[in-house]
Write a protein that holds these residues in place. Structure first.
Motif, PDB file in Angstrom:
ATOM      1  N   UNK A  37      -5.730 -10.042   9.203  1.00 51.47           N
ATOM      2  CA  UNK A  37      -4.833  -9.765   8.085  1.00 51.47           C
ATOM      3  C   UNK A  37      -4.194 -11.067   7.634  1.00 51.47           C
ATOM      4  N   UNK A  38      -3.776 -11.106   6.386  1.00 52.69           N
ATOM      5  CA  UNK A  38      -3.135 -12.303   5.845  1.00 52.69           C
ATOM      6  C   UNK A  38      -1.891 -12.639   6.647  1.00 52.69           C
ATOM      7  N   UNK A  39      -1.693 -13.935   6.873  1.00 55.92           N
ATOM      8  CA  UNK A  39      -0.533 -14.400   7.620  1.00 55.92           C
ATOM      9  C   UNK A  39      -0.791 -14.584   9.105  1.00 55.92           C
ATOM     10  N   UNK A  40      -1.967 -14.205   9.568  1.00 54.41           N
ATOM     11  CA  UNK A  40      -2.350 -14.380  10.968  1.00 54.41           C
ATOM     12  C   UNK A  40      -3.630 -15.208  11.025  1.00 54.41           C
ATOM     13  N   UNK A  41      -3.956 -15.775  12.197  1.00 53.10           N
ATOM     14  CA  UNK A  41      -5.144 -16.632  12.289  1.00 53.10           C
ATOM     15  C   UNK A  41      -6.427 -15.885  11.931  1.00 53.10           C
ATOM     16  N   UNK A  57      -5.831  -4.749  -5.196  1.00 56.22           N
ATOM     17  CA  UNK A  57      -6.544  -5.378  -6.303  1.00 56.22           C
ATOM     18  C   UNK A  57      -6.556  -6.894  -6.119  1.00 56.22           C
ATOM     19  N   UNK A  58      -7.506  -7.529  -6.776  1.00 57.68           N
ATOM     20  CA  UNK A  58      -7.624  -8.985  -6.739  1.00 57.68           C
ATOM     21  C   UNK A  58      -6.911  -9.569  -7.947  1.00 57.68           C
ATOM     22  N   UNK A  59      -6.101 -10.576  -7.717  1.00 59.30           N
ATOM     23  CA  UNK A  59      -5.349 -11.180  -8.813  1.00 59.30           C
ATOM     24  C   UNK A  59      -6.293 -11.837  -9.816  1.00 59.30           C
ATOM     25  N   UNK A  60      -6.080 -11.623 -11.116  1.00 57.05           N
ATOM     26  CA  UNK A  60      -6.909 -12.288 -12.123  1.00 57.05           C
ATOM     27  C   UNK A  60      -6.693 -13.794 -12.158  1.00 57.05           C
ATOM     28  N   UNK A  61      -5.660 -14.285 -11.487  1.00 55.72           N
ATOM     29  CA  UNK A  61      -5.467 -15.736 -11.392  1.00 55.72           C
ATOM     30  C   UNK A  61      -6.684 -16.419 -10.780  1.00 55.72           C
ATOM     31  N   UNK A  71      -1.837  -3.299 -11.717  1.00 60.36           N
ATOM     32  CA  UNK A  71      -2.460  -3.978 -10.585  1.00 60.36           C
ATOM     33  C   UNK A  71      -1.510  -4.039  -9.387  1.00 60.36           C
ATOM     34  N   UNK A  72      -2.067  -3.830  -8.194  1.00 58.75           N
ATOM     35  CA  UNK A  72      -1.327  -3.952  -6.935  1.00 58.75           C
ATOM     36  C   UNK A  72      -1.900  -5.140  -6.181  1.00 58.75           C
ATOM     37  N   UNK A  73      -1.127  -6.217  -6.081  1.00 57.82           N
ATOM     38  CA  UNK A  73      -1.670  -7.502  -5.659  1.00 57.82           C
ATOM     39  C   UNK A  73      -1.134  -7.944  -4.304  1.00 57.82           C
ATOM     40  N   UNK A  74      -1.909  -8.793  -3.640  1.00 55.51           N
ATOM     41  CA  UNK A  74      -1.514  -9.450  -2.399  1.00 55.51           C
ATOM     42  C   UNK A  74      -2.083 -10.866  -2.446  1.00 55.51           C
ATOM     43  N   UNK A  75      -1.364 -11.815  -3.093  1.00 47.58           N
ATOM     44  CA  UNK A  75      -1.901 -13.165  -3.271  1.00 47.58           C
ATOM     45  C   UNK A  75      -2.271 -13.855  -1.957  1.00 47.58           C
ATOM     46  N   UNK A  76      -1.535 -13.586  -0.891  1.00 46.61           N
ATOM     47  CA  UNK A  76      -1.845 -14.216   0.393  1.00 46.61           C
ATOM     48  C   UNK A  76      -3.194 -13.716   0.917  1.00 46.61           C
ATOM     49  N   UNK A  77      -3.437 -12.436   0.736  1.00 45.78           N
ATOM     50  CA  UNK A  77      -4.737 -11.903   1.143  1.00 45.78           C
ATOM     51  C   UNK A  77      -5.847 -12.462   0.265  1.00 45.78           C
ATOM     52  N   UNK A  78      -5.599 -12.561  -1.036  1.00 47.43           N
ATOM     53  CA  UNK A  78      -6.588 -13.158  -1.936  1.00 47.43           C
ATOM     54  C   UNK A  78      -7.013 -14.534  -1.432  1.00 47.43           C
TER      55      UNK A  78
END
Length: 237
Positions: A37-41, A57-61, A71-78
């Motif tokens: 998961x994002x935030x862990x090794x 969802x994936x950020x359009x950025x 959109x439901x985003x998680x930039x760290x996961x992206x």
């Protein structure tokens, strides 16, 4: 020899209940998963294969699109998953993308997405269910057809986004009845397939289990320095 180890990315919100289903499918296929998961090794050098799971969802950025309000985003996961896909392909590590993961595979290879897929593909029936109600047509002469055959499949559907422009070295492997892309695949090593549905929920269906088995077999081939997929054939259209 020990089972091939597969890194599995999940949502921080829902991964606790999804990962056991993925693990079950990997066990049935001869592999073993480790949850990331994002935030862990998360180190691609420590695994034989990679699954990019479903969820946010994936950020359009990431591909130069414009954000829509739903959109439901998680930039760290992206960021984590894009890095992992790029590193996996560089290190010849096979990849399976599930739902969001299929989209991330495409974006990491330079493609983009329809953020409102059903607004574009108005002939596609909009399902939101883990039950196998959506009909998917597997294209002939594709890697996916070698695994599942070309008979139409009924799968689940939990997505609002879908692949638009294909990324480098990818081709379409399946579409729904309205023409929306439902699977993509890489044309050369390392093995990489992305499916828009959630095969982990359909573990009772042998054609869905074959997708996980193909990943584990590719991971084993990579471990043994063997070719993961045959030379590319004529691309499906």
């Amino acid at each position: 020899m020990s089972r091939p180890l597969i890194g599995v990315t999940t949502s921080r919100r829902s991964g606790w209940r999804i990962f056991p289903l993925v693990q079950l499918n990997l066990l049935l296929a001869g592999g073993w998963g480790v949850r990331w998961v994002a935030g862990r090794p998360s180190d691609i050098a420590g695994v034989d294969g990679l699954i990019i799971g479903g969820g946010d969802d994936i950020s359009p950025d990431l591909y130069g699109g414009e954000l829509i309000t739903s959109a439901r985003l998680d930039p760290e996961r992206d960021a984590m998953e894009r890095r992992l896909v790029e590193e996996a392909l560089t290190r010849n590590v096979p990849v399976l993308g599930i739902c969001r993961g299929a989209q991330m595979l495409n974006v990491a290879l330079g493609g983009d997405l329809h953020q409102n897929a059903y607004g574009v593909y108005t002939a596609s029936r909009h399902y939101w269910t883990i039950l196998p109600r959506k009909r998917v047509n597997v294209l002939p002469q594709t890697r996916l057809s070698e695994l599942t055959g070309t008979q139409p499949m009924h799968v689940n559907a939990l997505h609002s986004q879908a692949v638009n422009t294909l990324g480098d070295d990818l081709r379409v492997a399946a579409r729904d009845s309205g023409g929306m892309i439902q699977a993509v695949e890489r044309l050369r090593d390392p093995f990489a397939i992305g499916v828009q549905w959630h095969p982990e929920h359909l573990f009772y269906a042998h054609r869905q289990r074959s997708i996980f088995r193909a990943l584990v077999e590719a991971a084993t081939a990579r471990r043994e320095s063997r070719t993961q997929i045959a030379a590319p054939d004529v691309a499906a259209t």
